[in-house]
Write a protein that holds these residues in place. Sequence first.
Motif, PDB file in Angstrom:
ATOM      1  N   GLN A   1       0.828  -1.175   0.000  1.00 33.56           N
ATOM      2  CA  GLN A   1       0.000   0.000   0.000  1.00 33.56           C
ATOM      3  C   GLN A   1       0.876   1.243   0.000  1.00 33.56           C
ATOM      4  N   THR A   2       0.466   2.251  -0.765  1.00 33.98           N
ATOM      5  CA  THR A   2       1.192   3.501  -0.798  1.00 33.98           C
ATOM      6  C   THR A   2       0.632   4.423   0.255  1.00 33.98           C
ATOM      7  N   PRO A   3       1.418   4.803   1.251  1.00 36.46           N
ATOM      8  CA  PRO A   3       0.894   5.648   2.311  1.00 36.46           C
ATOM      9  C   PRO A   3       0.491   6.984   1.761  1.00 36.46           C
ATOM     10  N   ARG A   4      -0.616   7.504   2.272  1.00 38.63           N
ATOM     11  CA  ARG A   4      -1.041   8.828   1.931  1.00 38.63           C
ATOM     12  C   ARG A   4      -1.210   9.619   3.219  1.00 38.63           C
ATOM     13  N   ALA A   5      -0.883  10.874   3.177  1.00 34.70           N
ATOM     14  CA  ALA A   5      -0.837  11.647   4.398  1.00 34.70           C
ATOM     15  C   ALA A   5      -2.192  11.713   5.071  1.00 34.70           C
ATOM     16  N   THR A   6      -3.205  12.045   4.316  1.00 33.06           N
ATOM     17  CA  THR A   6      -4.537  12.145   4.894  1.00 33.06           C
ATOM     18  C   THR A   6      -5.530  11.485   3.987  1.00 33.06           C
ATOM     19  N   ALA A   7      -6.644  11.141   4.539  1.00 34.09           N
ATOM     20  CA  ALA A   7      -7.727  10.552   3.743  1.00 34.09           C
ATOM     21  C   ALA A   7      -9.024  11.058   4.287  1.00 34.09           C
ATOM     22  N   PRO A   8      -9.873  11.537   3.454  1.00 37.57           N
ATOM     23  CA  PRO A   8     -11.127  12.128   3.947  1.00 37.57           C
ATOM     24  C   PRO A   8     -12.026  11.081   4.563  1.00 37.57           C
ATOM     25  N   ALA A   9     -12.436  11.372   5.775  1.00 39.30           N
ATOM     26  CA  ALA A   9     -13.349  10.430   6.429  1.00 39.30           C
ATOM     27  C   ALA A   9     -14.659  10.343   5.701  1.00 39.30           C
ATOM     28  N   THR A  10     -14.956  11.397   4.931  1.00 43.37           N
ATOM     29  CA  THR A  10     -16.217  11.349   4.189  1.00 43.37           C
ATOM     30  C   THR A  10     -16.226  10.272   3.134  1.00 43.37           C
ATOM     31  N   ALA A  11     -15.030   9.771   2.773  1.00 43.90           N
ATOM     32  CA  ALA A  11     -15.005   8.678   1.784  1.00 43.90           C
ATOM     33  C   ALA A  11     -15.686   7.450   2.331  1.00 43.90           C
ATOM     34  N   VAL A  12     -15.457   7.173   3.646  1.00 41.27           N
ATOM     35  CA  VAL A  12     -16.110   6.016   4.245  1.00 41.27           C
ATOM     36  C   VAL A  12     -17.599   6.251   4.367  1.00 41.27           C
ATOM     37  N   ALA A  13     -17.924   7.484   4.793  1.00 43.66           N
ATOM     38  CA  ALA A  13     -19.353   7.765   4.902  1.00 43.66           C
ATOM     39  C   ALA A  13     -20.029   7.628   3.554  1.00 43.66           C
ATOM     40  N   GLY A  14     -19.362   8.070   2.506  1.00 42.76           N
ATOM     41  CA  GLY A  14     -19.926   7.935   1.163  1.00 42.76           C
ATOM     42  C   GLY A  14     -20.005   6.498   0.740  1.00 42.76           C
ATOM     43  N   ALA A  15     -19.096   5.661   1.263  1.00 41.07           N
ATOM     44  CA  ALA A  15     -19.107   4.253   0.891  1.00 41.07           C
ATOM     45  C   ALA A  15     -20.263   3.515   1.490  1.00 41.07           C
TER      46      ALA A  15
ATOM     47  N   ALA B   1     -18.085  -2.761   6.293  1.00 31.60           N
ATOM     48  CA  ALA B   1     -16.626  -2.601   6.411  1.00 31.60           C
ATOM     49  C   ALA B   1     -15.937  -3.007   5.104  1.00 31.60           C
ATOM     50  N   TRP B   2     -16.437  -4.072   4.454  1.00 29.36           N
ATOM     51  CA  TRP B   2     -15.861  -4.486   3.158  1.00 29.36           C
ATOM     52  C   TRP B   2     -15.985  -3.356   2.148  1.00 29.36           C
ATOM     53  N   VAL B   3     -17.183  -2.752   2.088  1.00 29.17           N
ATOM     54  CA  VAL B   3     -17.404  -1.687   1.102  1.00 29.17           C
ATOM     55  C   VAL B   3     -16.519  -0.474   1.406  1.00 29.17           C
ATOM     56  N   ALA B   4     -16.413  -0.120   2.677  1.00 26.71           N
ATOM     57  CA  ALA B   4     -15.557   1.012   3.058  1.00 26.71           C
ATOM     58  C   ALA B   4     -14.099   0.736   2.695  1.00 26.71           C
ATOM     59  N   MET B   5     -13.664  -0.491   2.937  1.00 25.95           N
ATOM     60  CA  MET B   5     -12.287  -0.867   2.601  1.00 25.95           C
ATOM     61  C   MET B   5     -12.073  -0.820   1.083  1.00 25.95           C
ATOM     62  N   ARG B   6     -13.090  -1.225   0.335  1.00 25.05           N
ATOM     63  CA  ARG B   6     -12.994  -1.185  -1.124  1.00 25.05           C
ATOM     64  C   ARG B   6     -12.810   0.244  -1.625  1.00 25.05           C
ATOM     65  N   GLU B   7     -13.491   1.182  -1.001  1.00 26.70           N
ATOM     66  CA  GLU B   7     -13.427   2.559  -1.476  1.00 26.70           C
ATOM     67  C   GLU B   7     -12.130   3.248  -1.097  1.00 26.70           C
TER      68      GLU B   7
ATOM     69  N   ALA C   1     -10.810   3.928   5.727  1.00 26.49           N
ATOM     70  CA  ALA C   1     -11.496   2.888   6.497  1.00 26.49           C
ATOM     71  C   ALA C   1     -10.737   2.579   7.780  1.00 26.49           C
ATOM     72  N   SER C   2      -9.413   2.488   7.679  1.00 27.70           N
ATOM     73  CA  SER C   2      -8.597   2.226   8.864  1.00 27.70           C
ATOM     74  C   SER C   2      -8.709   3.370   9.859  1.00 27.70           C
ATOM     75  N   ALA C   3      -8.745   4.608   9.341  1.00 24.66           N
ATOM     76  CA  ALA C   3      -8.857   5.772  10.220  1.00 24.66           C
ATOM     77  C   ALA C   3     -10.190   5.792  10.954  1.00 24.66           C
ATOM     78  N   MET C   4     -11.195   5.163  10.368  1.00 23.90           N
ATOM     79  CA  MET C   4     -12.516   5.115  11.012  1.00 23.90           C
ATOM     80  C   MET C   4     -12.649   3.936  11.970  1.00 23.90           C
TER      81      MET C   4
END
Length: 397
Positions: free
Chosen positions: A7-21, A234-240, A245-248
């Motif tokens: 996995q390529t680390p990224r500094a931040t990830a929007p929590a809204t991505a999980v909510a959208g997932a 959780a599967w869907v959030a991880m897919r997105e 997903a880990s941050a959530m």
Amino acid sequence: MAEQGTQTPRATAPATAVAGAVAVETDAPRARGLFGLDEHIRNRALFGIFVAFIVLYPLIDRGLGIGRMGSMNPILIFTLLALGLNIVVGLAGLLDLGYVAFFAIGGYTVAFLTAPQSPLVQAGYATSFWVALPLSFIVSAVFGLILGAPTLRLRGDYLAIVTLAFGEIVPNAFRNLEGLTNGNKGMNPIGRPTFGSLELLASDQVPWYYLILAVSVVSIFVIVRLRDSRLGRAWVAMREDEIAASAMGIDLVRTKLLAFALGASFSGFGGALYASMLQFIGPDQFDFSISIILLAMVIMGGIGNVWGVMFGGIVLGIFNFILVDSVRPAMQTLSRALSMPILAQIDIANAKLMIFGLALVLMMLLRPEGIFPSAQRKQEMRRGRARPGLGTNGNGA
């Protein structure tokens, strides 16, 4: 520096991505489809017709003299396999090109427990089909964990390469372990299901059809419950977006392992039914093309959508098991009628993998969400097309 293949680390990830997932947009106006019907109503009507066709097919086959009951049983088994693969690919977003390995493991499990060539049977540990069937489910799940554990840090192309290798290694292992598997000679006869004093023979196509259908219905019920559970979300959030997903608070290790194990387990059902129905199992039955056909069923039907995958499985199964054999005589007749000898030389059977590949390419270009996608996936793909250069999670492509 990022480790290659991980996995390529990224500094931040929007929590809204999980909510959208995990949230489906509900404020969007419903589209109007064919004949001005609400798309939701139209899809339900089509699905009802599809289910009625599946349940009543033996009567339709007999009434119309189609004579394809023998082909419908493997079609149902392949559809069951596609539903299991949909957990891994469609819900969890883990590209698995070696799913045929779990199909083989399920089949060989029931053979080890019931066939006379098996060392277990010769040692006096023979079991009935009904005991071997759930054991094949469990053994396939265990091998799903074995595959998933070393691939936890992989995704994308690297994960595809590892799973493809697993799919090639397993049939070759069964081929070379002659002392256990009888090698290329295969194993037969294999235990058959019994109902009291009645034992299903290979020629009992209609009872086999309804047995496979019953196992498929139970599997669909479990898969739908899993999809709607906390684990499914959780599967869907991880897919997105794995980082978001880990941050959530989602445990990626546990979630990935469960995706591999549960996805593989349903292929155990398929392998056990397939081996018992044919009364033979050998390594040549499980080649790489099966993984590609199953992947095409998932993508064409609607990746991530259980009902769409069922539709894709039946349609592509009919093409693979029925139309490929039926087209050649029709082409010869057409060749004579049009005086075009070249038409008679077209061999659809040898070109079917090319046709599956062409179908995948066309689907990616014209309708990447599949024929019947889930509502969430459809919204994601529409947003992706409306905003070129953005991935489904909002990150740059």
